[in-house]
Write an enzyme that holds these catalytic residues in place. Structure first.
Site, PDB file in Angstrom:
ATOM      1  N   CYS A 183       1.485 -17.859 -25.619  1.00  0.00           N
ATOM      2  CA  CYS A 183       2.714 -17.956 -26.365  1.00  0.00           C
ATOM      3  C   CYS A 183       2.432 -17.217 -27.679  1.00  0.00           C
ATOM      4  CB  CYS A 183       2.689 -19.573 -27.183  1.00  0.00           C
ATOM      5  SG  CYS A 183       3.509 -19.800 -28.353  1.00  0.00           S
ATOM      6  N   LYS A 201      46.531  -9.168 -27.460  1.00  0.00           N
ATOM      7  CA  LYS A 201      45.932  -8.889 -26.170  1.00  0.00           C
ATOM      8  C   LYS A 201      45.060  -9.835 -25.979  1.00  0.00           C
ATOM      9  CE  LYS A 201      43.977  -5.032 -23.834  1.00  0.00           C
ATOM     10  NZ  LYS A 201      42.667  -5.788 -23.015  1.00  0.00           N
ATOM     11  N   ASP A 244      52.189 -40.653 -17.362  1.00  0.00           N
ATOM     12  CA  ASP A 244      51.238 -41.228 -16.349  1.00  0.00           C
ATOM     13  C   ASP A 244      52.040 -42.160 -15.315  1.00  0.00           C
ATOM     14  OD1 ASP A 244      49.285 -39.611 -17.316  1.00  0.00           O
ATOM     15  OD2 ASP A 244      48.051 -41.201 -17.900  1.00  0.00           O
ATOM     16  N   GLU A 252      52.353  -7.498 -29.234  1.00  0.00           N
ATOM     17  CA  GLU A 252      51.974  -8.699 -28.433  1.00  0.00           C
ATOM     18  C   GLU A 252      50.536  -8.804 -28.725  1.00  0.00           C
ATOM     19  OE1 GLU A 252      52.667  -8.893 -24.292  1.00  0.00           O
ATOM     20  OE2 GLU A 252      54.773  -8.071 -24.653  1.00  0.00           O
ATOM     21  N   ASP A 289      42.177 -12.427 -24.014  1.00  0.00           N
ATOM     22  CA  ASP A 289      40.979 -12.016 -23.149  1.00  0.00           C
ATOM     23  C   ASP A 289      40.686 -12.739 -22.150  1.00  0.00           C
ATOM     24  OD1 ASP A 289      38.915 -10.171 -23.034  1.00  0.00           O
ATOM     25  OD2 ASP A 289      37.891 -10.831 -24.844  1.00  0.00           O
ATOM     26  N   CYS A 312       1.411 -19.614 -30.703  1.00  0.00           N
ATOM     27  CA  CYS A 312       0.251 -20.413 -30.891  1.00  0.00           C
ATOM     28  C   CYS A 312      -0.945 -20.024 -29.753  1.00  0.00           C
ATOM     29  CB  CYS A 312       0.455 -21.797 -30.646  1.00  0.00           C
ATOM     30  SG  CYS A 312       1.074 -22.212 -29.016  1.00  0.00           S
ATOM     31  N   ASP A 361      51.078 -39.997 -23.240  1.00  0.00           N
ATOM     32  CA  ASP A 361      50.263 -39.784 -22.016  1.00  0.00           C
ATOM     33  C   ASP A 361      50.298 -41.101 -20.894  1.00  0.00           C
ATOM     34  OD1 ASP A 361      49.541 -37.676 -23.463  1.00  0.00           O
ATOM     35  OD2 ASP A 361      47.138 -38.195 -23.239  1.00  0.00           O
ATOM     36  N   LYS A 392      54.053  -2.060 -26.682  1.00  0.00           N
ATOM     37  CA  LYS A 392      54.708  -1.683 -25.770  1.00  0.00           C
ATOM     38  C   LYS A 392      55.833  -1.147 -26.102  1.00  0.00           C
ATOM     39  CE  LYS A 392      52.886  -5.334 -22.824  1.00  0.00           C
ATOM     40  NZ  LYS A 392      53.018  -6.669 -22.199  1.00  0.00           N
ATOM     41  N   LEU A 427      45.225  -0.687 -19.352  1.00  0.00           N
ATOM     42  CA  LEU A 427      45.792  -0.152 -20.427  1.00  0.00           C
ATOM     43  C   LEU A 427      44.904   1.023 -20.915  1.00  0.00           C
ATOM     44  CD1 LEU A 427      47.410  -3.308 -22.220  1.00  0.00           C
ATOM     45  CD2 LEU A 427      48.751  -1.372 -21.313  1.00  0.00           C
ATOM     46  N   ARG A 477      44.093  -9.399 -10.104  1.00  0.00           N
ATOM     47  CA  ARG A 477      44.383  -8.014 -10.194  1.00  0.00           C
ATOM     48  C   ARG A 477      43.446  -7.247  -9.153  1.00  0.00           C
ATOM     49  NH1 ARG A 477      41.824  -3.689 -12.807  1.00  0.00           N
ATOM     50  NH2 ARG A 477      43.637  -2.049 -13.525  1.00  0.00           N
ATOM     51  N   CYS A 500       6.298 -22.455 -23.329  1.00  0.00           N
ATOM     52  CA  CYS A 500       4.640 -22.809 -24.060  1.00  0.00           C
ATOM     53  C   CYS A 500       4.489 -24.116 -23.891  1.00  0.00           C
ATOM     54  CB  CYS A 500       4.861 -22.345 -25.490  1.00  0.00           C
ATOM     55  SG  CYS A 500       3.635 -23.057 -26.536  1.00  0.00           S
ATOM     56  N   TYR A 531      53.878 -12.117 -19.412  1.00  0.00           N
ATOM     57  CA  TYR A 531      54.377 -11.097 -20.271  1.00  0.00           C
ATOM     58  C   TYR A 531      54.973  -9.930 -19.409  1.00  0.00           C
ATOM     59  CZ  TYR A 531      49.379  -9.461 -19.176  1.00  0.00           C
ATOM     60  OH  TYR A 531      48.236  -9.253 -18.506  1.00  0.00           O
ATOM     61  N   CYS A 538       3.055 -26.640 -31.109  1.00  0.00           N
ATOM     62  CA  CYS A 538       3.346 -25.160 -31.398  1.00  0.00           C
ATOM     63  C   CYS A 538       4.158 -24.991 -32.474  1.00  0.00           C
ATOM     64  CB  CYS A 538       3.850 -24.517 -30.177  1.00  0.00           C
ATOM     65  SG  CYS A 538       4.395 -22.657 -30.559  1.00  0.00           S
ATOM     66  N   LYS A 552      42.530  -1.641 -30.284  1.00  0.00           N
ATOM     67  CA  LYS A 552      41.477  -2.577 -30.109  1.00  0.00           C
ATOM     68  C   LYS A 552      40.998  -2.990 -31.767  1.00  0.00           C
ATOM     69  CE  LYS A 552      39.388  -3.047 -26.485  1.00  0.00           C
ATOM     70  NZ  LYS A 552      39.088  -3.999 -25.366  1.00  0.00           N
TER      71      LYS A 552
HETATM   72  S1  IVH Z   1      50.441  -5.665 -20.255  1.00  0.00           S
HETATM   73  C1  IVH Z   1      50.953  -2.043 -17.267  1.00  0.00           C
HETATM   74  N1  IVH Z   1      49.996  -7.348 -22.123  1.00  0.00           N
HETATM   75  O1  IVH Z   1      44.842  -6.347 -20.863  1.00  0.00           O
HETATM   76  C2  IVH Z   1      50.776  -3.501 -18.088  1.00  0.00           C
HETATM   77  N2  IVH Z   1      48.193  -6.936 -20.853  1.00  0.00           N
HETATM   78  O2  IVH Z   1      43.232  -3.671 -20.750  1.00  0.00           O
HETATM   79  C3  IVH Z   1      49.491  -3.844 -18.405  1.00  0.00           C
HETATM   80  N3  IVH Z   1      46.035  -8.281 -21.171  1.00  0.00           N
HETATM   81  O3  IVH Z   1      44.944  -5.668 -17.244  1.00  0.00           O
HETATM   82  C4  IVH Z   1      49.435  -5.274 -18.672  1.00  0.00           C
HETATM   83  N4  IVH Z   1      46.915  -9.240 -23.030  1.00  0.00           N
HETATM   84  O4  IVH Z   1      44.964  -8.065 -17.953  1.00  0.00           O
HETATM   85  C5  IVH Z   1      49.622  -6.653 -20.943  1.00  0.00           C
HETATM   86  N5  IVH Z   1      49.884  -8.883 -23.754  1.00  0.00           N
HETATM   87  C6  IVH Z   1      49.502  -8.340 -22.925  1.00  0.00           C
HETATM   88  C7  IVH Z   1      48.276  -8.452 -22.332  1.00  0.00           C
HETATM   89  C8  IVH Z   1      47.411  -7.794 -21.449  1.00  0.00           C
HETATM   90  C9  IVH Z   1      46.119  -9.043 -22.143  1.00  0.00           C
HETATM   91  C10 IVH Z   1      45.208  -7.613 -20.465  1.00  0.00           C
HETATM   92  C11 IVH Z   1      45.798  -7.377 -18.775  1.00  0.00           C
HETATM   93  C12 IVH Z   1      45.458  -5.673 -18.501  1.00  0.00           C
HETATM   94  C13 IVH Z   1      44.314  -5.766 -19.555  1.00  0.00           C
HETATM   95  C14 IVH Z   1      44.305  -4.078 -19.847  1.00  0.00           C
END
Ligand code: IVH
Length: 669
Positions: A410, A115, A37, A113, A117, A413, A33, A294, A83, A136, A428, A230, A433, A318
């Protein structure tokens, strides 16, 4: 302008970009680092001397400009779709069958891939330079958050010409991906917010989304967001013919692409990938909620087309819900360690990803109002990691739903319940308590505090109920016989617990400070206080002015600490803890060597390249100390952009000031 300066600037920028890539994209740095720097510092110096050479894509320009008033709305080049979800192998098989039918093919390859969050983001590059980052939004129109996106260190601000060749050197291209916050960054942020008395974020996704909505990019920069890409389009089209190739190419271009992906030649292969990641996902340092499947052949994408909201060539699988719906049977107030009454929903028991859940927290009255939840309603709940299950939203209102009201007395107590002005929480007021005692014992024994394994809920109930323990210090006089007498305690577990309690005496001072349960003093503040004062006695005697010298300690925290040590009962407990032989002194001696040994620093304003944490670390590594406010004892005030009143104070006390460059010189000196 000198030619040699220009050459050096170009070279430094390339070097810095390379090392940013190694560090933030590959997680595999090649230099320390400090060395990194030094490069940034040299570049800054040259840019300052040659301002005409400064360009917005320079690595020194990630955090710049003034806070935005609002984010301009921008129409997406093509809709940002979401999706469809599938929840079972059968549903996924159904998707596969539909794809094969529509494509008229026997077999289709898929890319699996993770997914992620987070929140999706579209990045546009023009002439290889990041031009725009857009959220988005509603899918058609998003918000231009470019200045925030620039602060994400894994986002390249420019892609060099050589790397653009692989996609035909277009003038414009667009990449899309997911902005996330890692779990450690999330926990760190929440700890800071807790210490500052600010509401915590419920999960990393909310924290990431909330951060992206910040109008001040300097704040966003401190949030340590990350991104995985992606999706790529060039002139509105997906290049390269295959999605797997697109991902590899994005990666070669220098974008961060999630490494956990697989090209699956068959449906069974895809299922293997999905099953593999179900248990493994817990080991990731960011959250995922499933797998995205995909179609690999991108030429099929156009053929398959989209529905109104989602493509027919991709679907999300999911993982068995960490969410479930159930009915709220009752809402009651639970009394916590500080006397805070937290509304808790009693639920009809429901299985959430393999765990039976019968309670969920509702946090506070504001949250109940936001959710609009009433007793009798059907709600969506969710469980993540070790945190208490939460209510996400009301799915169906009960026609005869009953509103929850905070009790005036409370429930444990019967003491008065108060809500202080400007605070969300009800408390409280009775310090004795029993609920408060139980919770504070559990807190004291917790993993992050004194770490007394085996001292759980049921046991604490008995210890308090039988009058064996009146405060945390009493734990240290419990005998083997007393413990073995308790329900569900054998000889062996009593022995183990005695040993655990004995062992906890060795816990470091920082843990002890945290375990005392002083308001607003979380783990990190506990550590900072231990480092600063070196002993519990010094902390207990500290004045407000001295407390304010501690980094991250503001007036609220200082006041809470003073209040804690003014309370006679707390002092009595501390005296007992001392007798029991706990660690009142910091074991590790503070650094007495290093270039800045014995020097006290104060930071104010935003430094051009270093975050506060980074600057603090550098100073501390050199043996110096960083404190929160300027006094006569302060040796240097390090001044960045938009400094606060600390600069005035420094001037009035005649304390020497430094800018970032001068600080680095001092460190190098
Ligand atoms: S593809 C048309 N790939 O999940 C293509 N989405 O529930 C749509 N997301 O809006 C996106 N990981 O924000 C894609 N590996 C991944 C993802 C991903 C997370 C999110 C993305 C999308 C949402 C749909």
């Amino acid at each position: 302008m000198s030619k040699s300066a220009e050459r050096e600037i170009t070279k430094l920028r390339d070097q810095i970009r390379h090392h940013e890539y190694r560090y933030y994209v590959l997680n595999d740095p090649e230099i320390s680092d400090y060395e990194f720097d030094q490069l940034v510092h040299r570049l800054q110096e040259l840019e300052r001397a040659n301002p005409e050479l400064l360009t917005p894509d320079s690595p020194t320009q990630r955090v710049g400009g003034q806070p935005a008033e609002e984010f301009p709305k921008v129409r997406h080049s093509a809709p940002m779709l979401s999706l469809d979800n599938t929840y079972s192998v059968d549903e996924l098989r159904e998707f596969d069958r539909r794809v094969r039918d529509l494509a008229g093919r026997e077999k289709v390859e898929y890319v699996g891939e993770l997914k992620l969050d987070g929140l999706s983001m579209a990045l546009t590059y023009e002439n290889g330079v990041l031009a725009r980052g857009v959220t988005r939004g509603d899918g058609t129109t998003g918000e231009d958050v470019t200045s925030n996106v620039r602060t994400i260190r894994s986002v390249p601000l420019r892609i060099d010409a050589k790397k653009l060749e692989v996609i035909g050197s277009p003038r414009v291209f667009e990449v899309r991906g997911e902005v996330i916050m890692t779990r450690p960054a999330f926990e760190n942020l929440n700890a800071q917010r807790e210490a500052a008395g600010e509401p915590k974020f419920a999960n990393p996704r909310n924290a990431a989304a909330g951060s992206m909505r910040q109008l001040d990019p300097r704040i966003v920069a401190e949030r340590r967001l990350d991104i995985f890409l992606y999706y790529l389009t060039v002139n509105g089209r997906v290049p390269l013919g295959e999605h797997a190739k697109v991902l590899d190419t994005l990666s070669k271009m220098g974008f961060k692409v999630n490494p956990h992906r697989r090209l699956c030649r068959s449906f069974d292969g895809l299922m293997e990938f999905i099953q593999e990641w179900e248990p493994k996902r817990e080991s990731l340092d960011y959250e995922i909620d499933g797998i995205v499947v995909k179609v690999n052949d991108a030429r099929l994408w156009e053929e398959l087309g989209t529905t109104a909201k989602s493509p027919r060539w991709a679907v999300a699988f999911k993982y068995p819900a960490t969410q479930a719906t159930t009915k709220v049977v009752d809402i009651r107030a639970q009394v916590g360690r500080t006397g805070t009454l937290t509304p808790v929903a009693d639920l009809e028991p429901v299985d959430v990803g393999g765990v039976t859940v019968s309670h969920a927290t509702l946090h506070n009255m504001d949250e109940i109002e936001r959710l609009g939840v009433k007793i009798g309603d059907t709600v969506l709940i969710q469980r993540a990691g070790e945190v208490i299950p939460q209510v996400v939203k009301v799915m169906k209102q009960a026609p005869d739903g009953r509103e929850f009201r905070m009790p005036k007395k409370c429930p444990v107590c019967g003491g008065d319940v108060h809500r202080s002005e400007g605070e969300v929480a009800y408390r409280c007021v009775n310090a004795a308590c029993p609920a408060r005692l139980k919770e504070s014992l559990l807190y004291f024994a917790g993993r992050r505090a004194m770490n007394i394994d085996g001292l759980g809920d049921k046991l604490v109930d008995q210890l308090v109920g039988k009058g064996l323990v009146h405060d945390a210090a009493d734990l240290y006089s419990l005998t083997h016989e007393q413990l073995a007498d308790l329900e569900r305690m054998g000889d062996k577990s009593a022995q183990n617990l005695v040993e655990e309690i004995e062992n906890s005496k060795k816990a470091e001072l920082a843990r002890l400070i945290f375990a005392l349960g002083i308001r607003f003093v979380g783990e990190r503040t506990g550590q900072l206080l231990a480092d600063h004062f070196g002993s519990l006695d010094k902390l207990a005697k500290a004045t407000e002015e001295e407390l304010l010298q501690v980094e991250e300690v503001g007036p609220r925290v200082a006041e809470a600490i003073l209040e804690f040590f003014r309370e006679k009962r707390n002092l009595a407990v501390i005296a007992k803890l001392r007798k029991a032989g706990l660690q009142f002194e910091q074991k590790k001696a503070r650094k007495a060597e290093g270039k800045l040994a014995g020097k006290q620093f104060v930071l104010t304003g935003t430094l051009p390249t270093y975050s506060r944490d980074e600057a603090t670390r550098l100073i501390e590594e050199a043996g110096g100390r960083v404190v929160g406010s300027v006094s006569k004892k302060t040796d240097y005030v390090v001044v960045g952009a938009d400094p606060g009143s600390k600069l005035d104070k420094a001037h009035s006390l005649g304390v020497k000031t430094l800018d970032e460059a001068e600080l680095l010189e001092l460190l190098a000196g």
